[in-house]
Write an enzyme that holds these catalytic residues in place. Structure first.
Site, PDB file in Angstrom:
ATOM      1  N   CYS A   1       1.007  -1.603  -0.683  1.00 49.55           N
ATOM      2  CA  CYS A   1      -0.263  -0.097  -0.374  1.00 49.55           C
ATOM      3  C   CYS A   1       0.478   1.300  -0.148  1.00 49.55           C
ATOM      4  CB  CYS A   1      -0.689  -0.209   1.326  1.00 49.55           C
ATOM      5  SG  CYS A   1      -0.284  -0.059   2.525  1.00 49.55           S
TER       6      CYS A   1
ATOM      7  N   HIS B   1      -2.941   6.667   4.546  1.00 54.72           N
ATOM      8  CA  HIS B   1      -1.072   6.573   4.903  1.00 54.72           C
ATOM      9  C   HIS B   1      -0.665   8.221   4.628  1.00 54.72           C
ATOM     10  CE1 HIS B   1      -1.494   2.487   6.200  1.00 54.72           C
ATOM     11  NE2 HIS B   1      -0.630   1.745   5.317  1.00 54.72           N
TER      12      HIS B   1
END
Length: 340
Positions: free
Chosen positions: A131, A243
């Protein structure tokens, strides 16, 4: 005629996002089959606003006649069942780390190296990158094409959802415990995550780096350019979704902030929010539920000859996992499988 699509790991964070994204994007599926461990058989998962689907046992499932398998059940499970599905004629898009470094398995971010999808025929498996790698290479690809990246130094601020539902629950439970003047021992993390940051994601290697840091180095080099030097420090922070990354980039060729903004503003999958006043930047809260990779704080790095600093945020469950996998599936349908 549409496609038969199986979702392995359908009851997990990413599996549920896969189901949601397939429905949102009207993927041409005649049948969607959720798969999970035996303990989840018979449970129902949502598909779109109105439909529910019943979970089947991954271990017992026959993939014959299934066109696509979107896998997110964990590396150990994918190691066993992804090749089995591929051997039965199902094209597997795997979200785990199991196949990412296999040379005969394409490692794909469609906006960055979508042309490599064609290599799926070697093993009928395509790997989804990590990711954190996905959002970084989406932001860096247009800059690399323009000025060639020499070196990347990245520090990540990764949400608890990247470690699964139990990790998210631990953040919630530990935060509540602190307010109740109680104490709970960490389970999903090496240190307490509530009101804290933990500079460890994955096990330590002999060189002192962690598994997540090694993934970012190797995957970035494989996707963008093997000559790029990458230094990563990956940190878990007490947020639920999204994130963030502070990225310092050194280029071979000159590039300035305005050129970077123009290139990024025109790049697929990127949204630039870069205004030099309080709040004129994207944060994990802003990116939750969004498809784009957001780039902010674009500025010159005066410590190197051709350097820029970037702030990059993205929803790790969407672009960092589910959306990227579905975009790969859409390319397969449009350009390679061709019977819808």
């Amino acid at each position: 005629m549409g496609y038969r699509v199986a979702i392995a790991g359908a009851t997990g964070n990413v599996g549920r996002q896969l189901l949601a994204v397939l429905a949102e994007r009207d993927f041409p599926a005649d049948e969607v089959i959720p798969l999970a461990s035996r303990q989840s058989v018979g449970k129902e998962v949502s598909f779109g606003e109105d439909d529910t689907l019943t979970v089947h046992d991954l271990a017992e499932f026959d993939f014959t006649g299934v066109d696509l398998g979107l896998f997110s059940p964990g590396s150990a499970v994918s190691r066993v069942h992804a090749p089995r599905a591929a051997a039965q004629g199902c094209v597997v898009i795997d979200n785990t780390s199991q196949f990412r470094m296999d040379e005969d398995v394409p490692l794909v971010v469609p906006e960055v190296n979508g042309e490599t999808i064609a290599g799926f025929e070697a093993r009928n498996i395509i790997a989804n990158p990590n990711c954190s790698t996905i959002q970084m290479v989406v932001a860096l690809k247009p800059l690399h094409d323009h000025a060639r990246i020499k070196r990347i130094v990245v520090s990540t601020y990764q949400s608890t959802s990247g470690a699964g539902k139990q990790a998210m629950d631990e953040l919630f439970d530990h935060t509540r415990a602190i307010y109740m003047n109680a104490r709970e021992e960490p389970r999903a993390f090496a240190k307490t995550i509530a009101f804290n940051v933990v500079p460890q994601i994955g096990a330590f290697d002999t060189d002192g780096s962690t598994g997540e840091e090694a993934k970012m180095v190797r995957e970035t080099q494989r996707i963008l350019d093997p000559e790029i030097l990458v230094s990563a420090t990956c940190v878990r922070v007490p947020t639920f979704i999204g994130h963030a990354e502070a990225v310092n980039v050194e280029f071979h060729d000159p590039i300035d902030e305005e050129e970077a903004r123009e290139l990024l503003s025109a790049a697929p999958g990127v949204e630039v929010i870069d205004r030099p006043f309080d709040g004129g930047y994207a944060t994990p809260v802003d990116c939750a539920g969004e498809d784009a990779t957001f780039v902010s704080r674009i500025r010159r790095d005066s410590t190197v000859a051709n350097g820029l600093c970037l702030w990059v945020v993205s929803d790790n469950l969407r672009k960092g996992a589910a959306l990227n996998a579905v975009q790969i599936a859409e390319d397969l349908v449009a350009n390679h499988l061709g019977h819808a």
